[in-house]
Every structure is written in C-alpha cells, then in structure tokens.
Design an enzyme around this catalytic site. Structure first.
Site, short mmCIF file in Angstrom:
data_model
loop_
_atom_site.label_atom_id
_atom_site.label_comp_id
_atom_site.label_asym_id
_atom_site.label_seq_id
_atom_site.Cartn_x
_atom_site.Cartn_y
_atom_site.Cartn_z
N GLY A 174 -59.84 -25.83 -5.95
CA GLY A 174 -60.58 -24.58 -5.82
C GLY A 174 -61.33 -24.46 -4.52
O GLY A 174 -61.04 -25.16 -3.54
N ILE A 222 -57.54 -26.09 3.35
CA ILE A 222 -58.11 -24.78 3.68
C ILE A 222 -59.36 -24.93 4.55
O ILE A 222 -59.52 -24.24 5.55
CB ILE A 222 -58.47 -24.00 2.40
CG1 ILE A 222 -57.24 -23.83 1.48
CG2 ILE A 222 -59.07 -22.65 2.74
CD1 ILE A 222 -56.14 -22.99 2.06
N CYS A 280 -55.71 -26.61 -4.61
CA CYS A 280 -55.02 -27.87 -4.79
C CYS A 280 -54.49 -27.99 -6.20
O CYS A 280 -54.55 -27.04 -7.00
CB CYS A 280 -55.96 -29.04 -4.50
SG CYS A 280 -56.76 -28.96 -2.88
N ARG A 335 -53.12 -31.68 -2.09
CA ARG A 335 -53.99 -30.86 -1.26
C ARG A 335 -53.25 -29.73 -0.55
O ARG A 335 -52.22 -29.94 0.08
CB ARG A 335 -54.69 -31.72 -0.20
CG ARG A 335 -55.78 -30.94 0.54
CD ARG A 335 -56.48 -31.77 1.57
NE ARG A 335 -57.63 -31.02 2.10
CZ ARG A 335 -58.15 -31.20 3.29
NH1 ARG A 335 -57.66 -32.11 4.09
NH2 ARG A 335 -59.18 -30.47 3.69
N ASP A 371 -66.34 -28.60 1.26
CA ASP A 371 -67.03 -28.27 0.01
C ASP A 371 -66.80 -29.35 -1.04
O ASP A 371 -67.58 -29.50 -1.97
CB ASP A 371 -66.58 -26.90 -0.51
CG ASP A 371 -65.08 -26.78 -0.73
OD1 ASP A 371 -64.32 -27.59 -0.16
OD2 ASP A 371 -64.67 -25.86 -1.46
N ILE A 429 -45.87 -4.91 -1.36
CA ILE A 429 -44.51 -4.88 -1.88
C ILE A 429 -44.20 -3.45 -2.33
O ILE A 429 -45.00 -2.83 -3.04
CB ILE A 429 -44.36 -5.85 -3.07
CG1 ILE A 429 -44.37 -7.29 -2.56
CG2 ILE A 429 -43.09 -5.58 -3.85
CD1 ILE A 429 -43.18 -7.67 -1.71
#
Length: 633
Positions: free
Chosen positions: A76, A53, A2, A50, A100, A291
């Site tokens: 995080g 996740i 976030c 936000r 969390d 890549i």
C-alpha cells in the site's frame, strides 16, 4: 504497492519452510515486479514483492525496525507518512530511509495496535514483533488493499494479498463454500470477510488481527468505522468550501511518487474532478488515459476528450471492441473468486493502457458511496418517502399484491418497468434496498438450486448481510443506512476488488483520492439535502466542482463502464450459454437444477426475458470453479 504473504505458527515455534513462503509470493508476482524478499524466524516467515513507488532504493522489504525487534511486510501507500515520521522523531525514533514502510514499523514500535489510527492511506500489512511476541495483521479503513488468511491443519495461519497466494500452500484444502456461492449470485461478488474456499477469510476493512503464540486464532478487531449519526452545520457555501479543501488535500497527497504518475479519465464527474484538481496542483501536463468502445451506446471518449482539452492534459485514448469477452480467462485468473461486475473488462483495459506510460494512476472511485451518487440511492430515497406515508402492515398487502400482478417487462422502456418499484414499496426499507442492490433475487436463485443445495444453505440468504448492516448502522435515516451498507459491503466487495485486481494484474498502482477517510467522514455528516436533491445525487460535490467543470459534464446522465453482455449471449457467446446449461462444471457440482439452467438460457435467447446478467454470473462462476476446484467438485 506490493504483494505480501506469510506463515505464522500459532501453537509452537516450528520452523517455516522458506520454499513455501516463496511459492506463495511467486503466485502473486504480478503485484511486485521490482523486487522480492523473504524473512524467517522461529515460527514465522514473511514474504514480500515490491512495486517500487517511493524511495526506490531504500524501501526494500521485509523491513526491520531500528531496534531489530519488529519486521514488516506491507502492501500500500501511507500518504501522511512525513507527518507521522516527524512526530516519531520528536519521540526519539530515528530513520535510515525516506520510505513510508519504515514509518509504519516505527509507528508500531511506538504505539502498538493504535498505530493504524494515525495512518492515512491504503494498506494491508503484517508485523512480527519479537519483543511483544505477536503477529499483527491490519487493513486500511475502507478496504482498498486486500488481505486473505486461513488456519491450517498444522497449526499455522497463512495470509496473502490474493487468494492465489494461499492456494499455493499445499496444506490448504480446496473445498467450496456453497453459502459464498449464494452470496455471489445474490450480490455479484463474494463479499468481503468471506471466501468461496471454505476456511479462507478476508480481513474486513478497518480491522486488525493480533495473533499470539499459544493462543487460539482471535476474532478481527474493528479499529475504524464511519458514522452517519451526526450532521454538519453551516450554509451550502461554507460546506462547499470545506469539501473543496478536503478534495484538494486528498488529491495532492496522492500525487507524491518517485515514478511516473497519471489518472484514469472517463469523462464522468468523479474522474474529471480528480483530473481538474491534479491539473491545478501540477506544473506539468497531467497524463490521462481513457478507453472507448466501438459501439456508441457504450462510448464516453468525447466527454473525456472535452475534459482533457479543458485542462491541457497529455491524453491517450484507445478504442476497444464492445465484444471484448476474450478477456474472460484473464479476469478469472486475476480475480480467483467469481466476480460478475462486467465493468472489470474495461477497467482492465484502461489499467493496461495507463501502465504503458505510468506506474501510478489516480481514479475517481468512492464519490458515489460518499456523497450518494448512485441512481439506486435516488430511487430508494424517493420510495422511502412513500414508505413513510403508511405502515408496513398496510403497504405489504397493497403493494405486494400490485407487484405480483404487474408483468415483468424486460423489453419495455424504463418508465414502464414498475414491477420492482411496486414490490419494493411493499417491503421494509432494508429488505427493499438489499434486493435493489443485488443481482439475482432469492426467488430466481431458489428456482436454480437443486433440492440438496437449497437444504445445504440452512436458511442463508445473500440479502441478509445487507439487511443486518443497515439495521446496525450508526445513522439517522434510511439513506444513511443504505450508504453505510454500501461502504461496508459493496465498496470493498465489488468496486475496490475490481480496481485492485485489474490494476495489479498489469503491475499498476491505483490510488483513490475520493476515498480519503476525511472525505468519507465529511460526506457522512452532510445533511441529506446536501447529498441529494430530487434525482440529483452528489449535489454538493457537483455544486463545488462548477468552478472547474461545465454543466454538461457535471449533470449528464451517468454511464459508467458498461458492456453489452445481454447481446453477447444471443450472439457470439450463445454457445457458451448452452454449455453452461448442459456441459459445464456447474452441472457437476450438483448445486443446480439442469432443467432450470436450460430454461434460463432458452428464455434469454428467445428474447422473452433478459437473463444476461445471470448468464454472465453463471459463466464466471463456471470458469472460476473449474480453475479453483477442478471438474467434478
């Protein structure tokens, strides 16, 4: 993952303008496209963006504690939140969500500042506690997640996930700090804990700030450090099994997500090891992406394809031009401060590719710092054996003289470029490594600076930061000290800044399992022979990964993400190089000698010297100064 921002009045509980908090979060909207929030109380405002996740419905922020006394805004992931939650429940704490986020705010209410030592993850967060009368700012152990802050003229402290959040506040004065420019030219980035904007600071990795109303802004408190002072005991086989167990745990912990998850795969040792362990833990094909470049000297896609085939991953590759300098302005906007690691270009591209199919991507960053994988560390360790044969008083005149006499052969094969080695042997360990890890050495910087700029530095040198860190390191040998300094300076300042800004610019969460603090602490305890043997770094890790990966992946020459910047300034960016010397924002600062800048360009474009990295630094500095301060500053 976030973005956070906020305002806290230190002296009086003056009302906070919601529009200012929202302007700060709007400036970093890319960090949180899935929702936003703002919470205000007397003297404080917290903003949040936000990227959902975990617990997509319940993890909305800012989030209050169950008793309503604390409010959290957090960036995080905490990977052991289930275990911490279980412990809190035994102490009577109840939970309304499965996030969390709620675990952090309840951990704060239970343990206060000690809560951070119980969290395993990447995080930067702010908690306002009405009961305790404070604002608590904290950053994770290694500095995976950033946090900027500054004290303003109205008595407030502002903070945010990126510098651009602070720049959105009208009271922040945009004045450049020239000592940070010297740091940038010397190291290639503006180090963690300082900023190119005077008065702005970064909360150092493994530190917290506890702000109380009516008290002055305190100094950050260090809550975690890594020690190289102890050595692990046991055979190579025993330590290998411990290492594999720690790596498995670190990877599986970071595979928890309620959104699509994948991995970056370069085909190097570290990303291949992460993908191997992900494949072992997953019942489905791991999503991987790479890549490639249209120039064979910079392309590793064949190695990535080999690893992808070995573990049957769902693999995607995109080929981009080695002349991908069109991203310059995108990177300047993403990084805010000047950032000279040219691998930021391919890092941005691989994050962009990953975001097309996943929201979370695991990377292989961290193993080189933890287990001594950089070539510069093997060179340094070899030189240190020579330095140990005679005192500095004898080495300095002997090798110093030889280093001065030996020509600078930028055009020659690597084995003929002995000038740097000879000069390094004539210096102390700390001075030699500080120069080896740097980009533009002091003598060349002095040649560039105007007389007034040189005086303004008042003796400041970018290299002194490294020297001080090495001398203060809890360590047993020179290699320990070099690794410690890398973890404290290079890792958060360069590697983690690059990954955070490039991934968050496309709203992708990057996770670094090889930076699990348990792995970092294990690596710091390894005997030198388990980290490095001859010219082979990461020795124990490579031995451990032989059960998963072939030797042509484990022991091939390290490439990393590279870009042909030297060729650019003799070709498509030749005009940009000329502009740097004659008509750029750099010239308007008064910091640089125009004749010296012109000579650097002439020497490079003639082919007599390779100043490609310096010209790239100057170009990125020029663009950043123009964006941050405007012309004429």
């Amino acid at each position: 993952m976030c973005g956070i921002a906020g305002i806290y009045h230190l002296q009086t509980a003056k009302p906070v303008d919601e529009a200012r908090v929202r302007a700060m979060t709007d400036a970093i909207a890319h960090r949180g496209p899935d929702g936003s929030g703002c919470w205000l109380a007397p003297g404080v405002g917290l903003g949040h963006l936000r990227l959902a996740i975990i617990d997509l419905v319940g993890g909305v922020q800012p989030m209050a504690s169950g008793d309503g006394q604390a409010m959290l805004s957090y960036n995080g992931e905490v990977y052991n939140f289930a275990e911490v939650r279980a412990e809190l429940e035994t102490k009577g704490r109840s939970f309304r969500t499965h996030s969390d986020t709620e675990v952090i705010v309840e951990a704060w209410r239970q343990w206060g500042p000690d809560c951070v030592s119980r969290l395993n993850g990447m995080f930067a967060f702010a908690i306002h506690d009405q009961d305790r009368g404070c604002l608590f700012l904290a950053r994770d152990r290694l500095g995976v997640k950033p946090l900027f802050y500054a004290e303003l003229s109205d008595g407030s402290v502002i903070f945010g996930s990126e510098l651009k959040a602070l720049l959105a506040h009208p009271l922040l004065r945009r004045v450049p700090d020239f000592s940070a420019v010297d740091d940038y030219l010397g190291l290639g980035y503006v180090p963690d804990d300082t900023s190119i904007v005077a008065g702005v600071k970064k909360l150092p990795a493994g530190h917290y700030l506890l702000l109380r109303r009516g008290q002055p802004l305190p100094r950050p408190v260090q809550w975690w450090d890594v020690s190289f002072a102890d050595r692990a005991r046991g055979s190579a086989a025993k330590l290998e099994e411990q290492l594999v167990g720690l790596m498995r745990s670190a990877v599986t912990d970071r595979m928890i997500a309620d959104v699509p998850l994948g991995a970056f795969l370069s085909g190097g040792v570290d990303s291949s090891a992460v993908v191997a362990l992900m494949a072992e833990a997953s019942g489905q094909a791991v999503k991987t992406c790479s890549i490639g470049f249209d120039h064979p000297d910079y392309d590793e896609t064949r190695y990535a394809a080999q690893v992808a085939a070995r573990f049957a991953t769902d693999h995607r590759t995109r080929i981009v031009s080695a002349d991908d300098y069109g991203l310059i302005d995108t990177l300047v906007h993403a990084f805010d401060e000047p950032f000279a690691d040219a691998s930021a270009l391919p890092t941005y591209r691989v994050a962009e590719l990953a975001r097309e199919t996943v929201t979370v991507a695991l990377s292989g960053d961290g193993a080189d710092e933890a287990f001594a994988g950089y070539r510069r560390l093997t060179f340094f360790n070899a030189e240190e054996r020579v330095r140990g044969l005679m005192p500095l008083g004898l080495r300095r005149p002997l090798f110093g003289t030889l280093g001065k006499l030996y020509p600078k052969l930028d055009w020659a094969p690597q084995y003929l470029r002995a000038k740097t080695t000879l000069q390094g042997l004539g210096r102390s360990s700390e001075e030699a490594y500080a120069l080896a890890v740097g980009v533009t050495p002091p003598a060349l910087r002095a040649r560039l600076y105007s007389d007034g700029a040189a005086r303004a530095l008042q003796g400041h040198r970018a290299e002194d930061r490294y020297i001080a860190a090495m001398r203060a390191a809890p360590a047993r040998c020179a290699l320990d000290r070099a690794q410690y300094a890398d973890m404290k300076i290079w890792l958060p300042g360069d590697i983690l800044t690059k990954v955070d800004r490039a991934s968050m610019a496309v709203s992708l969460e990057a996770r670094e399992p090889l930076l699990d603090y348990r792995l970092i602490e294990f690596g710091a305890r390894l005997p030198v022979s388990m980290r490095m043997r001859g010219a082979t770094g990461k020795w124990l890790m490579k031995r451990a990964m032989r059960r998963y990966l072939p030797d042509d992946i484990l022991f091939r020459k390290k490439m990393g993400f590279s870009t042909p910047i030297s060729a650019w300034f003799r070709g498509p960016l030749a005009a940009e190089a000329q502009r740097i010397a004659r008509a750029s924002a750099l010239g308007e600062t008064g910091w640089f000698d125009p004749k010296a800048l012109d000579m650097i360009v002439t020497e490079h474009q003639s082919g007599r010297f390779d100043h490609g990295r310096l010209l790239w630094q100057l170009l990125m500095l020029d663009r950043s100064l123009g964006r941050l301060f405007g012309a004429g500053r």
